[in-house]
Scaffold this motif. Structure first.
Motif, PDB file in Angstrom:
ATOM      1  N   GLU A  10       0.811  -1.213   0.000  1.00 25.19           N
ATOM      2  CA  GLU A  10       0.000   0.000   0.000  1.00 25.19           C
ATOM      3  C   GLU A  10       0.847   1.266   0.000  1.00 25.19           C
ATOM      4  N   VAL A  11       2.147   1.152   0.227  1.00 22.05           N
ATOM      5  CA  VAL A  11       3.016   2.325   0.253  1.00 22.05           C
ATOM      6  C   VAL A  11       3.396   2.718  -1.173  1.00 22.05           C
ATOM      7  N   GLU A  12       3.196   3.983  -1.520  1.00 22.03           N
ATOM      8  CA  GLU A  12       3.570   4.462  -2.845  1.00 22.03           C
ATOM      9  C   GLU A  12       5.093   4.509  -2.974  1.00 22.03           C
ATOM     10  N   ASP A  68       6.356   2.544 -10.052  1.00 26.53           N
ATOM     11  CA  ASP A  68       6.608   1.662  -8.919  1.00 26.53           C
ATOM     12  C   ASP A  68       7.085   0.298  -9.440  1.00 26.53           C
ATOM     13  N   LEU A  69       8.336   0.255  -9.875  1.00 27.23           N
ATOM     14  CA  LEU A  69       8.879  -0.964 -10.472  1.00 27.23           C
ATOM     15  C   LEU A  69       9.108  -2.029  -9.405  1.00 27.23           C
ATOM     16  N   GLN A  70       8.663  -3.255  -9.696  1.00 29.56           N
ATOM     17  CA  GLN A  70       8.971  -4.395  -8.841  1.00 29.56           C
ATOM     18  C   GLN A  70       9.623  -5.522  -9.645  1.00 29.56           C
ATOM     19  N   ASP A  71       9.395  -5.523 -10.936  1.00 30.96           N
ATOM     20  CA  ASP A  71      10.039  -6.479 -11.831  1.00 30.96           C
ATOM     21  C   ASP A  71      11.025  -5.705 -12.707  1.00 30.96           C
ATOM     22  N   GLY A  72      12.311  -5.979 -12.515  1.00 32.01           N
ATOM     23  CA  GLY A  72      13.352  -5.268 -13.262  1.00 32.01           C
ATOM     24  C   GLY A  72      14.042  -6.149 -14.284  1.00 32.01           C
ATOM     25  N   SER A  73      13.336  -7.128 -14.834  1.00 27.00           N
ATOM     26  CA  SER A  73      13.938  -8.083 -15.762  1.00 27.00           C
ATOM     27  C   SER A  73      14.263  -7.444 -17.110  1.00 27.00           C
ATOM     28  N   ILE A  74      15.291  -7.969 -17.763  1.00 22.02           N
ATOM     29  CA  ILE A  74      15.641  -7.542 -19.122  1.00 22.02           C
ATOM     30  C   ILE A  74      15.760  -8.772 -20.019  1.00 22.02           C
ATOM     31  N   LEU A  85      10.555   5.102  -1.210  1.00 22.08           N
ATOM     32  CA  LEU A  85       9.250   4.907  -0.594  1.00 22.08           C
ATOM     33  C   LEU A  85       8.699   6.251  -0.157  1.00 22.08           C
ATOM     34  N   LYS A  86       7.436   6.511  -0.495  1.00 30.55           N
ATOM     35  CA  LYS A  86       6.836   7.817  -0.238  1.00 30.55           C
ATOM     36  C   LYS A  86       5.818   7.705   0.890  1.00 30.55           C
ATOM     37  N   TYR A  87       6.248   8.125   2.086  1.00 26.66           N
ATOM     38  CA  TYR A  87       5.363   8.183   3.233  1.00 26.66           C
ATOM     39  C   TYR A  87       4.802   9.601   3.359  1.00 26.66           C
ATOM     40  N   ASN A  88       3.878   9.776   4.290  1.00 25.74           N
ATOM     41  CA  ASN A  88       3.296  11.106   4.506  1.00 25.74           C
ATOM     42  C   ASN A  88       4.354  12.057   5.062  1.00 25.74           C
ATOM     43  N   GLY A  89       4.762  13.001   4.241  1.00 28.08           N
ATOM     44  CA  GLY A  89       5.670  14.026   4.726  1.00 28.08           C
ATOM     45  C   GLY A  89       7.139  13.785   4.437  1.00 28.08           C
ATOM     46  N   PHE A  90       7.533  12.577   4.057  1.00 26.30           N
ATOM     47  CA  PHE A  90       8.949  12.355   3.760  1.00 26.30           C
ATOM     48  C   PHE A  90       9.125  11.168   2.823  1.00 26.30           C
TER      49      PHE A  90
END
Length: 223
Positions: free
Chosen positions: A54-56, A105-111, A132-137
């Motif tokens: 759920e974290v952007e 939001d890459l999770q698969d970095g395959s080539i 990782l983008k949390y509220n405020g930082f």
């Protein structure tokens, strides 16, 4: 008969739900294959999942290569959202992105390597740079994976690979059968509980009716 008909209607829905869960499951860090056939294409797999979905986040991926006769890694490829660059001339026109599409939001970095050569044998390093983008930082992280690739004249499937694939399919079929059996068992328990409740209600109704009849008979006798 009605219970059996309802159960037959539920079975296809359960199988579809199972298939959907298998096809659209959570991120899984599957290890890359390590043996490629010369003059063929080959996918270098590199997956790095977030701990909390759920974290952007935003990420980029850098690939490095060290041939078997070299001592240091050299950058060969970089990728961030819809932007890629082949850095090493040894891989010019031979590298394609095969990872996450249409997302920062890459999770698969395959080539994917086209026209593999024996010179592609060596160690590949895949590094994720994720913010990782949390509220405020923002919280920057990175993660590195190593892949030892061996290029061979002809691929041969070992017995271990065949047995592993067979066991995977057996496990999937076994899981499906187990879910069907569990569903039938639960449905029968629910149906049995419903029938028992119906019998109790009928018995209670008959008892009340009988009591009312006896009361009426007593009233008439008194009159």
């Amino acid at each position: 008969m009605s219970a059996l008909k309802d159960l037959m209607m539920l079975l296809p829905l359960a199988l579809l739900a199972l298939q959907a869960s298998l096809c659209h499951g959570a991120c899984v860090e599957v290890e890359s294959d390590t043996e490629a056939e010369v003059d063929k294409g080959f996918k270098l797999g590199c997956i790095y999942c977030k701990m909390r979905g759920e974290v952007e986040a935003e990420a980029s991926v850098e690939w490095y290569f060290k041939a078997k006769d070299e001592s240091d890694f050299s950058p060969i490829y970089s990728y961030e959202y819809k932007s890629s660059l082949v850095i090493d001339p040894r891989f010019s026109d031979r590298l394609d992105w095969s990872g996450s599409k249409d997302t920062k939001d890459l999770q698969d970095g395959s080539i994917y390597i086209r026209n593999v050569t024996f010179n592609d044998t060596g160690t590949y390093q895949c590094t994720f740079y994720r913010t990782l983008k949390y509220n405020g930082f923002d919280h920057p992280t990175n993660h590195t994976k190593l892949i030892l690739l061996n290029v061979v004249p002809k691929l041969t499937r070992g017995m271990a690979s065949i047995l592993s694939e067979v066991m995977m399919y057996v496990s999937i079929i076994g899981l499906q059968l187990w879910l069907v059996v569990e569903m039938i068992y639960c449905y029968r328990k629910i149906a049995a509980a419903g029938e028992e409740a119906l019998r109790e209600s009928a018995a209670e109704y008959l008892a009340i009716a009988s009591e009312s009849k006896d009361n009426c008979a007593d009233v008439q006798a008194a009159e």
